[in-house]
Design a protein around this motif. Structure first.
Motif, PDB file in Angstrom:
ATOM      1  N   MET A  22      -2.373  -8.304  -2.397  1.00  0.00           N
ATOM      2  CA  MET A  22      -2.439  -9.350  -1.362  1.00  0.00           C
ATOM      3  C   MET A  22      -2.613  -8.734   0.020  1.00  0.00           C
ATOM      4  SD  MET A  22      -2.574 -12.527  -1.649  1.00  0.00           S
ATOM      5  CE  MET A  22      -3.259 -13.443  -0.300  1.00  0.00           C
ATOM      6  N   ASN A  23      -1.840  -7.676   0.241  1.00  0.00           N
ATOM      7  CA  ASN A  23      -1.975  -6.973   1.512  1.00  0.00           C
ATOM      8  C   ASN A  23      -3.381  -6.415   1.693  1.00  0.00           C
ATOM      9  OD1 ASN A  23       0.377  -7.390   2.790  1.00  0.00           O
ATOM     10  ND2 ASN A  23       1.418  -5.567   1.966  1.00  0.00           N
ATOM     11  N   ASP A  24      -3.907  -5.935   0.574  1.00  0.00           N
ATOM     12  CA  ASP A  24      -5.269  -5.403   0.605  1.00  0.00           C
ATOM     13  C   ASP A  24      -6.225  -6.459   1.113  1.00  0.00           C
ATOM     14  OD1 ASP A  24      -4.578  -2.966  -0.319  1.00  0.00           O
ATOM     15  OD2 ASP A  24      -4.914  -3.469  -2.432  1.00  0.00           O
ATOM     16  N   LEU A  25      -6.061  -7.650   0.545  1.00  0.00           N
ATOM     17  CA  LEU A  25      -6.963  -8.743   0.899  1.00  0.00           C
ATOM     18  C   LEU A  25      -6.848  -9.059   2.389  1.00  0.00           C
ATOM     19  CD1 LEU A  25      -8.957 -10.913  -0.029  1.00  0.00           C
ATOM     20  CD2 LEU A  25      -7.015 -12.421  -0.388  1.00  0.00           C
ATOM     21  N   LEU A  26      -5.592  -9.148   2.866  1.00  0.00           N
ATOM     22  CA  LEU A  26      -5.384  -9.480   4.280  1.00  0.00           C
ATOM     23  C   LEU A  26      -5.998  -8.416   5.170  1.00  0.00           C
ATOM     24  CD1 LEU A  26      -1.781 -10.940   4.369  1.00  0.00           C
ATOM     25  CD2 LEU A  26      -3.976 -12.115   4.685  1.00  0.00           C
ATOM     26  N   GLN A  27      -5.761  -7.175   4.781  1.00  0.00           N
ATOM     27  CA  GLN A  27      -6.295  -6.091   5.592  1.00  0.00           C
ATOM     28  C   GLN A  27      -7.820  -6.126   5.593  1.00  0.00           C
ATOM     29  OE1 GLN A  27      -5.068  -2.216   4.373  1.00  0.00           O
ATOM     30  NE2 GLN A  27      -5.964  -1.258   6.178  1.00  0.00           N
ATOM     31  N   ILE A  84     -14.098  -5.630  -3.558  1.00  0.00           N
ATOM     32  CA  ILE A  84     -13.700  -4.819  -4.707  1.00  0.00           C
ATOM     33  C   ILE A  84     -13.940  -3.344  -4.410  1.00  0.00           C
ATOM     34  CG2 ILE A  84     -14.325  -4.236  -7.091  1.00  0.00           C
ATOM     35  CD1 ILE A  84     -12.680  -6.697  -6.966  1.00  0.00           C
ATOM     36  N   SER A  85     -15.068  -3.089  -3.753  1.00  0.00           N
ATOM     37  CA  SER A  85     -15.453  -1.717  -3.465  1.00  0.00           C
ATOM     38  C   SER A  85     -14.390  -1.007  -2.619  1.00  0.00           C
ATOM     39  CB  SER A  85     -16.784  -1.727  -2.723  1.00  0.00           C
ATOM     40  OG  SER A  85     -17.672  -0.842  -3.307  1.00  0.00           O
ATOM     41  N   TYR A  86     -13.725  -1.762  -1.747  1.00  0.00           N
ATOM     42  CA  TYR A  86     -12.697  -1.160  -0.903  1.00  0.00           C
ATOM     43  C   TYR A  86     -11.355  -1.089  -1.604  1.00  0.00           C
ATOM     44  CZ  TYR A  86     -15.519  -0.623   3.167  1.00  0.00           C
ATOM     45  OH  TYR A  86     -16.465  -0.187   4.023  1.00  0.00           O
ATOM     46  N   VAL A  87     -11.035  -2.154  -2.321  1.00  0.00           N
ATOM     47  CA  VAL A  87      -9.711  -2.220  -2.930  1.00  0.00           C
ATOM     48  C   VAL A  87      -9.602  -1.251  -4.099  1.00  0.00           C
ATOM     49  CG1 VAL A  87      -8.037  -3.737  -4.008  1.00  0.00           C
ATOM     50  CG2 VAL A  87      -9.504  -4.588  -2.189  1.00  0.00           C
TER      51      VAL A  87
END
Lengths: 258, 431
Positions: free
Chosen positions: B1-6, B250-253
């Motif tokens: 979730m944090n990934d998404l927010l960031q 996806i590529s970043y996470v």
């Protein structure tokens, strides 16, 4: 006689096999002419050759005594209804407006006067109330009328229609016939490919009788004779078909030099 | 979730760049692909994508650089070459178009893999990253790459807008376009060039193998939502952009994940969703119509039961037991009960405990159906010359379909009959 269409010694082949042999005739201006013949007699091919969609093996066509290129805007073509996919995402109006596209104004947008002309064309075929209808929801007869409206929107002098009466309802048939009469009264020329011998005599003034070769051409009363009809509908010429097969089999061309 | 927010905060400028870039690539591919889809050339895009690989490899081998402009030139040349060869094969040989596509696709791709393998084993340090062309890797793109690719994408969109009405016509009816003198060959050339370029830039994000999906899937899904070409293309572009967004996310996470498969998963999700849920054309809408038809048939059949018993006993208003109703017609008890309750909610039947009776409104409805049934039997008998014992089953189905307009036509054509072929009276509603 003022000539709307002339074919001169026209031979057309598919995969080398000639499907039209040395077709040579003239059609007068201001008449409704039917091109009549049995299935597979080359009627559609003849239209395609006239409209420059297939290249003849030999001979040429002239429209109003000129090449197609010079008189394109005076000619309008109504292809067979089944030749397109009616599930294409477009409305009736979209299709009729295509009649206003011209090679001379490639980038020009459709304007209000184009729309007015399209509305008028739709009115003439009694389809105005369907102008926003998706084309896949139309009946066969309505599709045919849309194609004719598109052609009317071009504002041409010569109309060339491929089997407009096939698979249409009585209302469409009547609408087309009324239009043909109206066009004739305005001095337009109409050429119609038609396969039904029964109705041909009522529909047309002139007849071109075809069966891979030209059987006869002239005013309908001269053409509707037992011997000529028998000749056109009594089957293909045996030797002619065999030679056509030979040309294909042996890989020759119908002309020595090409 | 944090990934998404960031990710969504776009605080990292590189994230911003890559995300917007891949969205543009997705939208471009979807727009160009809409025309491939409508011209029934869905597989050609696949062939182009696969044929681009050897071009990219050759461009790298000859120049030794990974500059996107250089690679695109190589991609463009072999992409176009594949089109020419497909066209040549289907024109001059007996092979059909699909076979030609299959041959060209595999030959080019095989050659591309050969080149790629030999580059990888050459020990050239600069080659690292070329293999990303297979499955795509959005996050590994540099800002310069993205700048070049999105500029090309935007130019393609502009060209398509410029020729929009001409492309529409050559997609619908190319013969007509030729006849009115449009330069069809030229327009087809432009469209093919745009397609090759869209594929060449699109593979940066999703890779060679899955590029066809980015081209065709958005249009296939969008087609379910609309009947208008402009709207369809717009929806397709939105689908393409959404999956571009998803792919770069996806590529970043998950840096070890290839982008292409995820983009395709997202696209498939959107398209399968469209196939199911789109209004009118979607499967669900079709099932709903089917379900409604089944209910209508059940309700009308139950009403007819009351009429048939009433006709026999000459009393339409008496109460009937479930058993009596079941005897008259081959209905399962559960079906009958379901039908009765549906009718009750419409006030066409009433019940006192286990006894059911038809209301005045229900009787009128029953008369209408019986009447249509018998009129149709009469029509089959008189117009289709069917024997009276052959008309019943047909009328059982058609009675639920006939509209008031056709009813009037039937009456007129049959000259207002009063009896059906079995000499039963054709009832009418008394005002």
């Amino acid at each position: 006689m003022e000539v709307a269409l002339e074919t001169h010694n026209l031979t057309v082949s598919y995969n080398r096999r000639p499907v039209l042999w040395n077709i040579d005739f003239k059609i007068p201006v201001g008449q409704i002419t039917g091109i009549i013949g049995p299935n597979g007699s080359g009627k559609t091919t003849l239209l395609k050759a006239i409209m420059g969609l297939v290249k003849p093996s030999s001979g040429y066509c002239k429209l109003f005594d000129q090449d197609l290129k010079q008189v394109r805007e005076r000619i309008s073509y109504v292809p067979q209804r089944e030749s397109v996919d009616w599930d294409f995402p477009a409305s009736v109006m979209d299709i009729v407006l295509m009649g206003r596209y011209k090679s001379s104004n490639l980038f020009k947008r459709i304007n209000q006067s184009d729309r007015d002309i399209a509305v008028e064309a739709l009115e003439k075929v009694n389809m105005l109330e369907f102008s926003n209808r998706q084309i896949s929801q139309l009946s066969g007869g309505q599709q045919q009328r849309v194609f004719i409206a598109r052609s009317l929107a071009q504002g041409a002098d010569l109309y060339i229609m491929d089997e407009p009466f096939v698979g249409v309802d009585a209302a469409t048939e009547e609408a087309i016939l009324n239009l043909l009469t109206e066009m004739k009264n305005q001095g337009k020329t109409v050429i119609v490919v038609h396969h039904d011998l029964q109705t041909a005599k009522d529909y047309f003034d002139w007849i071109v009788l075809l069966n891979t070769r030209l059987v006869a051409v002239g005013p309908k009363d001269d053409i509707f004779r037992e011997d000529l009809l028998q000749e056109a509908y009594g089957g293909k010429l045996n030797v002619l078909s065999k030679v056509g097969d030979l040309i294909k089999e042996k890989g020759f061309s119908v002309r020595e030099r090409k | 979730m944090n990934d998404l927010l960031q990710f969504l905060s776009f605080s990292d400028p590189n994230v911003r760049f890559v995300t917007i870039g891949t969205m543009i690539l997705g939208a471009t591919a979807a727009m160009v692909g809409s025309f491939s889809f409508l011209r029934k050339k869905a597989l050609v895009g696949d062939a182009i994508a696969h044929s681009i690989l050897p071009g990219v490899c050759l461009a790298f081998m000859l120049s030794g650089s990974k500059d996107p402009l250089v690679l695109i030139v190589g991609a463009f040349i072999t992409g176009w070459l594949s089109l020419i060869i497909i066209d040549g094969i289907s024109r001059t040989t007996k092979l059909k178009n699909d076979a030609a596509i299959g041959i060209v696709l595999s030959v080019f791709f095989g050659f591309g893999i050969l080149l790629l393998t030999s580059i990888q084993q050459s020990g050239n340090a600069a080659q690292s990253g070329l293999d990303k062309f297979l499955f795509g890797k959005a996050a590994s793109l540099t800002q310069y790459d993205i700048l070049v690719f999105s500029s090309i994408g935007i130019v393609l969109i502009l060209v398509l807008l410029l020729f929009y009405k001409e492309f529409k016509l050559i997609s619908f009816n190319p013969d007509y376009a030729k006849v009115i003198g449009l330069p069809v060959k030229f327009l087809e050339f432009i469209l093919a060039t745009i397609t090759v370029l869209a594929v060449a830039v699109g593979i940066q994000a999703v890779g060679v193998v899955l590029m066809a999906a980015l081209l065709i899937t958005p249009a296939s899904g969008a087609r379910f939502w609309t009947h208008r070409l402009g709207t369809m293309i717009f929806i397709a572009m939105v689908f393409g952009a959404i999956s571009g967004f998803f792919g770069s996310f996806i590529s970043y996470v998950a840096p070890s994940m290839p982008t292409g498969p995820w983009v395709v998963m997202c696209l498939s999700f959107l398209t399968i969703g469209s196939i199911w849920f789109a209004p009118k054309r979607g499967m669900l809408a079709k099932y709903r119509v089917q379900h409604q038809n089944q209910q209508k048939i059940l309700k009308e059949n139950v009403l007819k039961l009351f009429y048939h018993i009433g006709e026999k006993e000459n009393d339409f208003h008496a109460e009937r037991s479930i058993e009596q109703l079941l005897k008259t017609r081959d209905l399962r008890p559960t079906e009958l009960k379901k039908g009765l309750h549906l009718l009750k909610s419409e006030n066409t039947v009433r019940n006192k405990d286990d006894k059911w009776l038809i209301t005045a409104k229900g009787l009128n409805e029953a008369i209408r159906i019986i009447r249509l049934h018998r009129l149709w039997e009469m029509y089959l008998n008189q117009r289709l010359k069917l024997e009276p014992d052959h008309v019943h089953n047909d009328a059982e189905a058609i009675e639920h379909i006939i509209t008031p307009e056709i009813e009037r036509q039937l009456e007129k054509e049959l000259n207002y009959p009063t009896k059906d072929p079995h000499q039963s009276i054709i009832p009418y509603i008394k005002e």
